[in-house]
Design a protein around this motif. Structure first.
Motif, PDB file in Angstrom:
ATOM      1  N   HIS A   1       0.833  -1.202   0.000  1.00  0.00           N
ATOM      2  CA  HIS A   1       0.000   0.000   0.000  1.00  0.00           C
ATOM      3  C   HIS A   1       0.873   1.260   0.000  1.00  0.00           C
ATOM      4  O   HIS A   1       0.552   2.244  -0.679  1.00  0.00           O
ATOM      5  CB  HIS A   1      -0.917   0.009   1.223  1.00  0.00           C
ATOM      6  N   VAL A   2       1.958   1.221   0.772  1.00  0.00           N
ATOM      7  CA  VAL A   2       2.862   2.368   0.831  1.00  0.00           C
ATOM      8  C   VAL A   2       3.553   2.565  -0.516  1.00  0.00           C
ATOM      9  O   VAL A   2       3.664   3.693  -1.020  1.00  0.00           O
ATOM     10  CB  VAL A   2       3.893   2.190   1.960  1.00  0.00           C
ATOM     11  N   LYS A   3       4.004   1.483  -1.117  1.00  0.00           N
ATOM     12  CA  LYS A   3       4.662   1.596  -2.418  1.00  0.00           C
ATOM     13  C   LYS A   3       3.715   2.165  -3.468  1.00  0.00           C
ATOM     14  O   LYS A   3       4.108   3.007  -4.289  1.00  0.00           O
ATOM     15  CB  LYS A   3       5.188   0.221  -2.854  1.00  0.00           C
ATOM     16  N   TYR A   4       2.464   1.728  -3.434  1.00  0.00           N
ATOM     17  CA  TYR A   4       1.479   2.256  -4.385  1.00  0.00           C
ATOM     18  C   TYR A   4       1.248   3.750  -4.135  1.00  0.00           C
ATOM     19  O   TYR A   4       1.140   4.543  -5.082  1.00  0.00           O
ATOM     20  CB  TYR A   4       0.164   1.494  -4.267  1.00  0.00           C
ATOM     21  N   ALA A   5       1.191   4.149  -2.863  1.00  0.00           N
ATOM     22  CA  ALA A   5       1.008   5.566  -2.536  1.00  0.00           C
ATOM     23  C   ALA A   5       2.172   6.402  -3.046  1.00  0.00           C
ATOM     24  O   ALA A   5       1.977   7.517  -3.545  1.00  0.00           O
ATOM     25  CB  ALA A   5       0.857   5.738  -1.023  1.00  0.00           C
ATOM     26  N   MET A   6       3.393   5.869  -2.959  1.00  0.00           N
ATOM     27  CA  MET A   6       4.556   6.605  -3.462  1.00  0.00           C
ATOM     28  C   MET A   6       4.536   6.686  -4.990  1.00  0.00           C
ATOM     29  O   MET A   6       4.953   7.690  -5.570  1.00  0.00           O
ATOM     30  CB  MET A   6       5.847   5.940  -2.980  1.00  0.00           C
ATOM     31  N   GLU A   7       4.025   5.662  -5.647  1.00  0.00           N
ATOM     32  CA  GLU A   7       3.866   5.716  -7.106  1.00  0.00           C
ATOM     33  C   GLU A   7       2.827   6.768  -7.485  1.00  0.00           C
ATOM     34  O   GLU A   7       2.990   7.479  -8.483  1.00  0.00           O
ATOM     35  CB  GLU A   7       3.455   4.344  -7.642  1.00  0.00           C
ATOM     36  N   CYS A   8       1.785   6.885  -6.682  1.00  0.00           N
ATOM     37  CA  CYS A   8       0.769   7.908  -6.949  1.00  0.00           C
ATOM     38  C   CYS A   8       1.346   9.306  -6.791  1.00  0.00           C
ATOM     39  O   CYS A   8       0.960  10.233  -7.528  1.00  0.00           O
ATOM     40  CB  CYS A   8      -0.421   7.721  -6.009  1.00  0.00           C
ATOM     41  N   ARG A   9       2.268   9.477  -5.857  1.00  0.00           N
ATOM     42  CA  ARG A   9       2.952  10.769  -5.734  1.00  0.00           C
ATOM     43  C   ARG A   9       3.720  11.092  -7.017  1.00  0.00           C
ATOM     44  O   ARG A   9       3.710  12.231  -7.494  1.00  0.00           O
ATOM     45  CB  ARG A   9       3.924  10.743  -4.547  1.00  0.00           C
ATOM     46  N   LYS A  10       4.381  10.088  -7.569  1.00  0.00           N
ATOM     47  CA  LYS A  10       5.139  10.303  -8.806  1.00  0.00           C
ATOM     48  C   LYS A  10       4.219  10.687  -9.951  1.00  0.00           C
ATOM     49  O   LYS A  10       4.540  11.569 -10.758  1.00  0.00           O
ATOM     50  CB  LYS A  10       5.924   9.037  -9.158  1.00  0.00           C
ATOM     51  N   GLU A  11       3.070  10.019 -10.030  1.00  0.00           N
ATOM     52  CA  GLU A  11       2.113  10.337 -11.092  1.00  0.00           C
ATOM     53  C   GLU A  11       1.593  11.763 -10.946  1.00  0.00           C
ATOM     54  O   GLU A  11       1.438  12.489 -11.944  1.00  0.00           O
ATOM     55  CB  GLU A  11       0.961   9.340 -11.060  1.00  0.00           C
ATOM     56  N   ALA A  12       1.317  12.173  -9.711  1.00  0.00           N
ATOM     57  CA  ALA A  12       0.844  13.540  -9.482  1.00  0.00           C
ATOM     58  C   ALA A  12       1.914  14.550  -9.872  1.00  0.00           C
ATOM     59  O   ALA A  12       1.618  15.583 -10.495  1.00  0.00           O
ATOM     60  CB  ALA A  12       0.451  13.715  -8.017  1.00  0.00           C
ATOM     61  N   LYS A  13       3.166  14.251  -9.531  1.00  0.00           N
ATOM     62  CA  LYS A  13       4.262  15.155  -9.891  1.00  0.00           C
ATOM     63  C   LYS A  13       4.376  15.299 -11.404  1.00  0.00           C
ATOM     64  O   LYS A  13       4.608  16.402 -11.917  1.00  0.00           O
ATOM     65  CB  LYS A  13       5.582  14.645  -9.299  1.00  0.00           C
ATOM     66  N   MET A  14       4.196  14.209 -12.135  1.00  0.00           N
ATOM     67  CA  MET A  14       4.242  14.267 -13.591  1.00  0.00           C
ATOM     68  C   MET A  14       3.135  15.172 -14.133  1.00  0.00           C
ATOM     69  O   MET A  14       3.350  15.943 -15.077  1.00  0.00           O
ATOM     70  CB  MET A  14       4.123  12.861 -14.176  1.00  0.00           C
ATOM     71  N   ARG A  15       1.953  15.103 -13.524  1.00  0.00           N
ATOM     72  CA  ARG A  15       0.849  15.976 -13.954  1.00  0.00           C
ATOM     73  C   ARG A  15       1.194  17.445 -13.722  1.00  0.00           C
ATOM     74  O   ARG A  15       0.977  18.293 -14.589  1.00  0.00           O
ATOM     75  CB  ARG A  15      -0.440  15.630 -13.208  1.00  0.00           C
ATOM     76  N   TYR A  16       1.732  17.742 -12.547  1.00  0.00           N
ATOM     77  CA  TYR A  16       2.080  19.130 -12.243  1.00  0.00           C
ATOM     78  C   TYR A  16       3.217  19.611 -13.147  1.00  0.00           C
ATOM     79  O   TYR A  16       3.214  20.755 -13.604  1.00  0.00           O
ATOM     80  CB  TYR A  16       2.477  19.273 -10.775  1.00  0.00           C
ATOM     81  N   ASN A  17       4.191  18.735 -13.400  1.00  0.00           N
ATOM     82  CA  ASN A  17       5.315  19.120 -14.262  1.00  0.00           C
ATOM     83  C   ASN A  17       4.892  19.293 -15.722  1.00  0.00           C
ATOM     84  O   ASN A  17       5.607  19.919 -16.501  1.00  0.00           O
ATOM     85  CB  ASN A  17       6.437  18.079 -14.170  1.00  0.00           C
ATOM     86  N   SER A  18       3.730  18.741 -16.055  1.00  0.00           N
ATOM     87  CA  SER A  18       3.205  18.896 -17.415  1.00  0.00           C
ATOM     88  C   SER A  18       2.255  20.087 -17.519  1.00  0.00           C
ATOM     89  O   SER A  18       1.580  20.255 -18.545  1.00  0.00           O
ATOM     90  CB  SER A  18       2.480  17.618 -17.850  1.00  0.00           C
ATOM     91  N   GLY A  19       2.191  20.889 -16.472  1.00  0.00           N
ATOM     92  CA  GLY A  19       1.366  22.089 -16.500  1.00  0.00           C
ATOM     93  C   GLY A  19       0.102  22.015 -15.681  1.00  0.00           C
ATOM     94  O   GLY A  19      -0.629  23.005 -15.563  1.00  0.00           O
ATOM     95  N   GLY A  20      -0.197  20.855 -15.090  1.00  0.00           N
ATOM     96  CA  GLY A  20      -1.406  20.709 -14.288  1.00  0.00           C
ATOM     97  C   GLY A  20      -1.298  21.428 -12.951  1.00  0.00           C
ATOM     98  O   GLY A  20      -0.199  21.757 -12.483  1.00  0.00           O
ATOM     99  N   LEU A  21      -2.440  21.661 -12.322  1.00  0.00           N
ATOM    100  CA  LEU A  21      -2.498  22.304 -11.018  1.00  0.00           C
ATOM    101  C   LEU A  21      -3.246  21.404 -10.043  1.00  0.00           C
ATOM    102  O   LEU A  21      -4.196  20.712 -10.434  1.00  0.00           O
ATOM    103  CB  LEU A  21      -3.248  23.640 -11.109  1.00  0.00           C
ATOM    104  N   PRO A  22      -2.847  21.382  -8.786  1.00  0.00           N
ATOM    105  CA  PRO A  22      -3.633  20.642  -7.799  1.00  0.00           C
ATOM    106  C   PRO A  22      -4.969  21.329  -7.579  1.00  0.00           C
ATOM    107  O   PRO A  22      -5.102  22.542  -7.797  1.00  0.00           O
ATOM    108  CB  PRO A  22      -2.759  20.681  -6.540  1.00  0.00           C
ATOM    109  N   GLY A  23      -5.955  20.580  -7.146  1.00  0.00           N
ATOM    110  CA  GLY A  23      -7.274  21.157  -6.910  1.00  0.00           C
ATOM    111  C   GLY A  23      -8.162  20.183  -6.160  1.00  0.00           C
ATOM    112  O   GLY A  23      -7.756  19.069  -5.830  1.00  0.00           O
ATOM    113  N   PHE A  24      -9.378  20.611  -5.881  1.00  0.00           N
ATOM    114  CA  PHE A  24     -10.336  19.752  -5.192  1.00  0.00           C
ATOM    115  C   PHE A  24     -10.781  18.627  -6.125  1.00  0.00           C
ATOM    116  O   PHE A  24     -11.016  18.847  -7.308  1.00  0.00           O
ATOM    117  CB  PHE A  24     -11.546  20.564  -4.740  1.00  0.00           C
TER     118      PHE A  24
END
Length: 570
Positions: free
Chosen positions: A61-84
């Motif tokens: 579960h922890v490893k999957y959560a860390m992979e999700c962090r990487k995916e989120a970072k890729m979205r932000y680095n591609s111009g995305g913004l965090p949001g609700f």
């Protein structure tokens, strides 16, 4: 990266000789830290079985959560913004509340924080604060000695037997009859514990911190800390509710193992990452049986703002001293946290006052104290139920501010007027901070970052620098801001008008600031310290083409650990 080490990267460590004796370890567990009789009382076979069970149950579960962090970072680095998240709108709009706050920790108006060092624990528990947060995370350098000695110290503190003899001052420190309530902060999900391997890979650091402490102290804690639920924890560095759900499951597993009532363990989550501010309701919902609130971890929050927007050249921060609670995005973050917590029936804790007494300059000390009181008055008037301080000397003035504005109530959860949190928008939380970028800002970042890292490498994680008690969060802000300014070649304001930050300019600043550090600390201390090693690591991270996620994760491999046959590096 070795596949056996998974998401922790290259954190393998040389086998350290055990010295006299050895630990009694269960199958699949390998201890690579030195043997010590006191540590062996913590690293019992039963305790290690419990930690290993937690790792085996939750590592995927922890490893999957860390992979999700990487995916989120890729979205932000591609111009995305965090949001609700639209998918969890029903949680944000739902009419639910967390379990009632236990009476034992209803009043948290001033909390003191510090590392799990023996004298610090005694002084903090005796400080007059309502809560002491004992820290295995940003205020502690994770050497084997610090981690295991910290567990010994906390066990003695919970049992009420802790004492410390200061031979230099010919003084013995012991606990008062009345002490602060004890909370413990384990490390974040991303940090390994490479002194302990479980099934061939490093243990998950926070599960070691939590598991050892809970195993040894859940029973005596409930006897010595007064009526109410417990033990109590602070949870750092989460980015979303998925990570909160793992913690909730860990708590339920621990409660079941100990045979104690569900909801006995209570925790406050630090909202110190930008993605997490958009999931505060969801985080509380996942932990609703175990939550006692959220905290504004504002220094790490600034660090996370830069890290989240590392690929956004339109979101450059001004000098870090200008990124305070007066900035719109910071004030919005604080207001949303207060309204969210009070709507859900739990504490909304304020940020850190890092000032330490300036003993040789009464005027400067008074001016600094006035700034602290002004900041704390803003917090309590905004609706915070309590706040943090880094030094016992700050407890009385901060307590006075909160006492004068809380009408003798233990907290403001039910009495504070609740405005609709929906009027704080994504745009409010993402507004670009305003201010100048100066040569002095670049110099201060460099000077503080190098000095903090030098101390951290030698085992000290809470460091007094320029009248402030600094932890890893300040070093992180310093590092990522330097990296951001270098990457985008920002033009400096003020005396540096027209000058752009470049590798050449930064190299000159590093050289000059190293000379200044040597003058300030003295040549002898400079030579004996790890300033040159820290300078290399800090400079490399500031100039790297790709931003490292965490300074401490990268620097972990450079910590020197001591054992009977001399020093060895991780």
């Amino acid at each position: 990266m070795s596949s056996s080490l998974g998401y922790y990267g290259d954190t393998a460590m040389k086998k350290i000789p055990g010295g006299v004796g050895g630990y009694d370890v269960p199958n699949g567990v390998d201890i690579r830290g030195r043997y010590d009789e006191e540590f062996a009382k913590i690293l019992t076979k039963d305790a290690l079985i419990f930690v290993a069970e937690l790792q085996r149950e939750f590592r995927s579960h922890v490893k999957y959560a860390m992979e999700c962090r990487k995916e989120a970072k890729m979205r932000y680095n591609s111009g995305g913004l965090p949001g609700f998240d639209p998918a969890t709108r029903h949680v944000r709009e739902g009419d639910w509340v967390c379990a009632e706050v236990p009476p034992a920790v209803a009043d948290r108006r001033v909390e003191i924080t510090g590392p799990v060092e023996r004298k610090m624990i005694i002084n903090a528990l005796n400080s007059g604060a309502k809560v002491f947060m004992a820290d295995f995370e940003d205020a502690l350098s994770p050497t084997w000695e610090n981690l295991m000695r910290g567990q010994v110290n906390l066990k003695d503190a919970v049992n009420g037997t802790i004492s410390f003899q200061d031979k230099a001052r010919n003084r013995v420190y012991k606990l008062n009859d009345q002490t602060a309530k004890l909370f413990v902060r384990p490390r974040g999900w991303h940090l390994p514990e490479s002194h302990i391997f479980i099934d061939g890979e490093p243990a998950i650091g926070c599960l070691v911190d939590f598991g050892l402490y809970f195993h040894h102290n859940h029973a005596p804690f409930r006897k010595t800390q007064g009526q109410g639920y417990g033990p109590f924890f602070y949870l750092p560095k989460m980015e979303n509710s998925r990570e909160a759900r793992i913690w909730n499951n860990v708590f339920e597993r621990a409660e079941n193992m100990a045979g104690i009532e569900k909801g006995s363990i209570r925790a406050t989550v630090l909202i110190e990452t930008l993605p997490a501010v958009f999931q505060m309701d969801e985080i509380l919902y996942e932990l609703r049986d175990h939550s006692v609130g959220l905290n504004c971890g504002r220094w790490d929050y600034i660090f996370s703002y830069v890290k989240t927007f590392q690929a956004h050249p339109d979101r450059l921060l001004p000098d870090r001293v200008l990124v305070g609670m007066g900035q719109h995005f910071m004030r919005s973050y604080s207001d949303l946290l207060i309204r969210t917590c009070h709507r859900r029936g739990v504490h909304a804790m304020g940020g850190m006052a890092a000032q330490i007494p300036i003993r040789d300059d009464p005027a400067a000390n008074e001016a600094a104290l006035e700034l602290v009181k002004k900041d704390k008055l803003r917090e309590v008037r905004a609706g915070h139920d309590g706040t943090w301080a880094a030094h016992p000397g700050l407890i009385p003035p901060i307590m006075e501010v909160f006492n004068n504005n809380m009408d003798d109530k233990p907290n403001l959860i039910k009495t504070m007027k609740r405005e609709d949190a929906a009027n704080i928008t994504e745009e409010d939380l993402l507004q670009i901070p305003r201010g100048v970028r100066t040569m002095e800002g670049l110099r201060l970042n460099t000077r503080v970052g190098i000095q903090y890292l030098a101390a951290w490498l030698t085992g000290t994680g809470s460091v007094p620098l320029y009248n402030l008690m600094e932890d890893a969060a300040t070093a992180e802000i310093s590092r990522v801001q330097n990296w951001q300014w270098l990457k985008y070649g920002v033009e400096l304001d003020g005396d540096g008008l027209g000058v752009r930050v470049s590798t050449e300019l930064f190299g000159k600043v590093v050289e000059e600031e190293m000379a200044r550090i040597e003058r300030e600390v003295g040549s002898e201390r400079f030579k004996k310290g790890m300033y040159k090693e820290a300078c290399k690591i800090f400079t490399r991270q500031c100039t790297a083409p790709v931003l490292d996620d965490f300074l401490t994760l990268n620097a972990y491999n450079h910590i020197v650990v001591h054992h009977p046959r001399g020093p060895s590096k991780l």
